[in-house]
Design a protein around this motif. Sequence first.
Motif, PDB file in Angstrom:
ATOM      1  N   ARG A  58       1.045  -0.941  -0.159  1.00 23.10           N
ATOM      2  CA  ARG A  58       0.149   0.142  -0.063  1.00 23.10           C
ATOM      3  C   ARG A  58       1.170   0.867  -0.509  1.00 23.10           C
ATOM      4  O   ARG A  58       0.116   2.483  -0.177  1.00 23.10           O
ATOM      5  CB  ARG A  58      -1.124   0.098   1.243  1.00 23.10           C
ATOM      6  CG  ARG A  58      -1.950  -1.133   1.021  1.00 23.10           C
ATOM      7  CD  ARG A  58      -2.492  -0.871   2.380  1.00 23.10           C
ATOM      8  NE  ARG A  58      -3.090  -2.399   2.873  1.00 23.10           N
ATOM      9  CZ  ARG A  58      -4.543  -2.705   2.276  1.00 23.10           C
ATOM     10  NH1 ARG A  58      -5.101  -1.771   1.348  1.00 23.10           N
ATOM     11  NH2 ARG A  58      -4.638  -3.858   2.964  1.00 23.10           N
ATOM     12  N   TRP A  59       1.965   1.577   0.485  1.00 24.13           N
ATOM     13  CA  TRP A  59       2.689   2.591  -0.218  1.00 24.13           C
ATOM     14  C   TRP A  59       3.617   2.958  -1.061  1.00 24.13           C
ATOM     15  O   TRP A  59       3.482   4.290  -0.723  1.00 24.13           O
ATOM     16  CB  TRP A  59       4.344   2.148   1.307  1.00 24.13           C
ATOM     17  CG  TRP A  59       5.276   0.595   1.047  1.00 24.13           C
ATOM     18  CD1 TRP A  59       5.887   1.072  -0.177  1.00 24.13           C
ATOM     19  CD2 TRP A  59       4.996  -0.290   1.386  1.00 24.13           C
ATOM     20  NE1 TRP A  59       6.588  -0.682  -0.131  1.00 24.13           N
ATOM     21  CE2 TRP A  59       6.114  -0.963   0.420  1.00 24.13           C
ATOM     22  CE3 TRP A  59       4.130  -1.449   2.610  1.00 24.13           C
ATOM     23  CZ2 TRP A  59       5.562  -2.287   0.798  1.00 24.13           C
ATOM     24  CZ3 TRP A  59       3.920  -2.598   2.043  1.00 24.13           C
ATOM     25  CH2 TRP A  59       5.297  -3.041   1.704  1.00 24.13           C
ATOM     26  N   ARG A  60       3.359   2.136  -1.795  1.00 24.25           N
ATOM     27  CA  ARG A  60       3.744   2.523  -3.769  1.00 24.25           C
ATOM     28  C   ARG A  60       2.934   3.454  -3.513  1.00 24.25           C
ATOM     29  O   ARG A  60       3.757   4.331  -4.928  1.00 24.25           O
ATOM     30  CB  ARG A  60       3.909   0.776  -4.017  1.00 24.25           C
ATOM     31  CG  ARG A  60       4.658   0.104  -3.908  1.00 24.25           C
ATOM     32  CD  ARG A  60       5.440  -0.967  -4.495  1.00 24.25           C
ATOM     33  NE  ARG A  60       5.792  -1.740  -4.049  1.00 24.25           N
ATOM     34  CZ  ARG A  60       5.819  -3.244  -4.413  1.00 24.25           C
ATOM     35  NH1 ARG A  60       4.707  -3.735  -4.908  1.00 24.25           N
ATOM     36  NH2 ARG A  60       6.520  -3.919  -4.481  1.00 24.25           N
ATOM     37  N   VAL A  65       5.942   8.588   2.019  1.00 21.73           N
ATOM     38  CA  VAL A  65       6.395   7.264   2.924  1.00 21.73           C
ATOM     39  C   VAL A  65       7.484   6.377   2.022  1.00 21.73           C
ATOM     40  O   VAL A  65       8.723   5.906   2.346  1.00 21.73           O
ATOM     41  CB  VAL A  65       5.176   6.033   3.660  1.00 21.73           C
ATOM     42  CG1 VAL A  65       5.206   5.500   3.617  1.00 21.73           C
ATOM     43  CG2 VAL A  65       4.483   7.827   4.063  1.00 21.73           C
ATOM     44  N   LEU A  66       7.526   5.885   0.444  1.00 22.49           N
ATOM     45  CA  LEU A  66       8.396   4.703  -0.162  1.00 22.49           C
ATOM     46  C   LEU A  66       9.812   5.110   0.271  1.00 22.49           C
ATOM     47  O   LEU A  66      10.204   4.469   0.259  1.00 22.49           O
ATOM     48  CB  LEU A  66       8.040   5.758  -1.648  1.00 22.49           C
ATOM     49  CG  LEU A  66       8.320   4.413  -2.809  1.00 22.49           C
ATOM     50  CD1 LEU A  66       8.068   2.669  -2.334  1.00 22.49           C
ATOM     51  CD2 LEU A  66       8.103   4.238  -3.384  1.00 22.49           C
ATOM     52  N   THR A 112      19.827   0.029  -0.375  1.00 23.59           N
ATOM     53  CA  THR A 112      19.081   0.191  -2.276  1.00 23.59           C
ATOM     54  C   THR A 112      18.094  -0.836  -2.014  1.00 23.59           C
ATOM     55  O   THR A 112      18.000  -1.064  -2.913  1.00 23.59           O
ATOM     56  CB  THR A 112      20.312  -0.459  -3.241  1.00 23.59           C
ATOM     57  OG1 THR A 112      21.630   0.812  -2.856  1.00 23.59           O
ATOM     58  CG2 THR A 112      20.400  -0.229  -4.447  1.00 23.59           C
ATOM     59  N   SER A 113      18.853  -2.765  -1.762  1.00 30.75           N
ATOM     60  CA  SER A 113      18.229  -3.365  -1.929  1.00 30.75           C
ATOM     61  C   SER A 113      16.517  -3.106  -1.470  1.00 30.75           C
ATOM     62  O   SER A 113      15.776  -3.974  -1.476  1.00 30.75           O
ATOM     63  CB  SER A 113      18.397  -4.728  -1.404  1.00 30.75           C
ATOM     64  OG  SER A 113      20.090  -5.025  -1.798  1.00 30.75           O
ATOM     65  N   ALA A 118      10.433  -1.601  -2.027  1.00 28.89           N
ATOM     66  CA  ALA A 118       9.462  -0.706  -1.359  1.00 28.89           C
ATOM     67  C   ALA A 118       8.782  -0.431  -2.824  1.00 28.89           C
ATOM     68  O   ALA A 118       8.050  -0.561  -3.224  1.00 28.89           O
ATOM     69  CB  ALA A 118      10.040  -0.157  -0.667  1.00 28.89           C
ATOM     70  N   ALA A 119       9.744  -0.362  -3.499  1.00 21.75           N
ATOM     71  CA  ALA A 119       8.897   0.223  -4.909  1.00 21.75           C
ATOM     72  C   ALA A 119       8.897  -0.511  -6.286  1.00 21.75           C
ATOM     73  O   ALA A 119       7.885  -0.452  -6.759  1.00 21.75           O
ATOM     74  CB  ALA A 119      10.210   1.285  -5.960  1.00 21.75           C
ATOM     75  N   SER A 120       9.617  -1.962  -5.459  1.00 25.23           N
ATOM     76  CA  SER A 120       8.333  -2.668  -6.922  1.00 25.23           C
ATOM     77  C   SER A 120       8.947  -4.500  -6.351  1.00 25.23           C
ATOM     78  O   SER A 120       7.864  -4.972  -7.225  1.00 25.23           O
ATOM     79  CB  SER A 120       9.191  -2.923  -8.308  1.00 25.23           C
ATOM     80  OG  SER A 120      11.194  -3.541  -7.728  1.00 25.23           O
ATOM     81  N   GLY A 121       9.163  -4.666  -5.342  1.00 21.58           N
ATOM     82  CA  GLY A 121       8.707  -6.011  -4.862  1.00 21.58           C
ATOM     83  C   GLY A 121       9.758  -6.770  -5.561  1.00 21.58           C
ATOM     84  O   GLY A 121      10.137  -7.777  -4.924  1.00 21.58           O
TER      85      GLY A 121
END
Length: 135
Positions: A58-60, A65-66, A112-113, A118-121
């Motif tokens: 949901r954070w995306r 928040v991202l 970075t990981s 968080a951005a794409s899973g």
Amino acid sequence: MNIPFLGRRRDSPPVRDPEGLAELLSECELLRSQASRAGVQLDDSAASLEALDQLLPRWRDDAEVLPWLGNDAGLYLGTVIVRTVPGAVWEISPDDEPVVRLASGREFDVVTSGHEWAASGVPELSQRYAEVAEV
């Protein structure tokens, strides 16, 4: 992720309190809060990384928040690695970024990981952990 309050400068000695650094980096307050609301207990285990991978992202939809959640996810991944992979330790890179150094000497950029997750899973946190744990 610049952590200026650690006080490290290029001409100053590295952080000498690895336990204090580990404690500071393991807080991950936003991630722990989000996980708790979703019913996921973060106990610093590899299994908790798998549980995080299953959360609905949901954070995306929240650009504010991202990045914070990405930092926390990376720091949490690093925390699990440091606590469960023999010889793994936190270090601050010359760029003032927290990295995990494995017993083999290999450095792992967990922040970075975390941002990628968080951005794409992709890659999943549990997958990254598995890659590091088998080295």
